[in-house]
Write an enzyme that holds these catalytic residues in place. Sequence first.
Site, PDB file in Angstrom:
ATOM      1  N   VAL A   1       0.838  -1.198   0.000  1.00 47.78           N
ATOM      2  CA  VAL A   1       0.000   0.000   0.000  1.00 47.78           C
ATOM      3  C   VAL A   1       0.874   1.250   0.000  1.00 47.78           C
ATOM      4  O   VAL A   1       1.974   1.256   0.535  1.00 47.78           O
ATOM      5  CB  VAL A   1      -0.982   0.032   1.199  1.00 47.78           C
ATOM      6  CG1 VAL A   1      -1.925  -1.161   1.165  1.00 47.78           C
ATOM      7  CG2 VAL A   1      -0.262   0.081   2.525  1.00 47.78           C
ATOM      8  N   CYS A   2       0.337   2.291  -0.632  1.00 47.04           N
ATOM      9  CA  CYS A   2       1.006   3.597  -0.694  1.00 47.04           C
ATOM     10  C   CYS A   2      -0.087   4.662  -0.715  1.00 47.04           C
ATOM     11  O   CYS A   2      -1.278   4.330  -0.664  1.00 47.04           O
ATOM     12  CB  CYS A   2       1.911   3.668  -1.927  1.00 47.04           C
ATOM     13  SG  CYS A   2       1.016   3.728  -3.491  1.00 47.04           S
ATOM     14  N   PRO A   3       0.247   5.935  -0.832  1.00 50.18           N
ATOM     15  CA  PRO A   3      -0.785   6.970  -0.770  1.00 50.18           C
ATOM     16  C   PRO A   3      -1.889   6.855  -1.829  1.00 50.18           C
ATOM     17  O   PRO A   3      -3.061   6.999  -1.517  1.00 50.18           O
ATOM     18  CB  PRO A   3      -0.003   8.273  -0.934  1.00 50.18           C
ATOM     19  CG  PRO A   3       1.336   7.957  -0.364  1.00 50.18           C
ATOM     20  CD  PRO A   3       1.597   6.531  -0.766  1.00 50.18           C
TER      21      PRO A   3
ATOM     22  N   GLY B   1      -1.824   4.346  -4.630  1.00 45.54           N
ATOM     23  CA  GLY B   1      -1.890   3.080  -5.345  1.00 45.54           C
ATOM     24  C   GLY B   1      -1.015   2.992  -6.579  1.00 45.54           C
ATOM     25  O   GLY B   1      -1.202   2.101  -7.408  1.00 45.54           O
TER      26      GLY B   1
ATOM     27  N   LEU C   1      -3.973   4.395   0.110  1.00 45.12           N
ATOM     28  CA  LEU C   1      -4.449   4.763   1.442  1.00 45.12           C
ATOM     29  C   LEU C   1      -5.495   5.872   1.384  1.00 45.12           C
ATOM     30  O   LEU C   1      -6.361   5.948   2.249  1.00 45.12           O
ATOM     31  CB  LEU C   1      -3.278   5.189   2.316  1.00 45.12           C
ATOM     32  CG  LEU C   1      -2.323   4.044   2.646  1.00 45.12           C
ATOM     33  CD1 LEU C   1      -1.013   4.584   3.161  1.00 45.12           C
ATOM     34  CD2 LEU C   1      -2.948   3.093   3.638  1.00 45.12           C
TER      35      LEU C   1
END
Length: 121
Positions: free
Chosen positions: A63-65, A67, A95
């Site tokens: 996961v990251c800010p 996608g 996220l």
Amino acid sequence: MDGEISPDEVKDLLEDGADVRIVDIRDAQSFTHSHIPGSENVPFHELTSRVEEFEGDDHIVTVCPHGKASVQAAQLIGSYEGTADARVESMAGGLEKYGMKYGLARAEEETDESANAESPF
């Protein structure tokens, strides 16, 4: 990499107690500020030196800010021979999408209890 997984599917996995590792690739400060409950922090720049930590896992979700970077992280983890049998996915929408729907765990603000106590003087 086995593709993308939706935030709804990630939430369901966590609620069902599935054997899944949620790997947040943001920097430590961002992770401390807010993250998916039960996730762990492995900053993107550390992935190549820490990829062996995922050996033997069955299911890994990066996961990251938003996608985007998590797709690259999932590809990197998935290319490691120790994760050949693992299902490795990136969370679509990141996220931002997860947090808007379900909220994120946040670091508790430190309180100075002595400031709240009545002064004896």
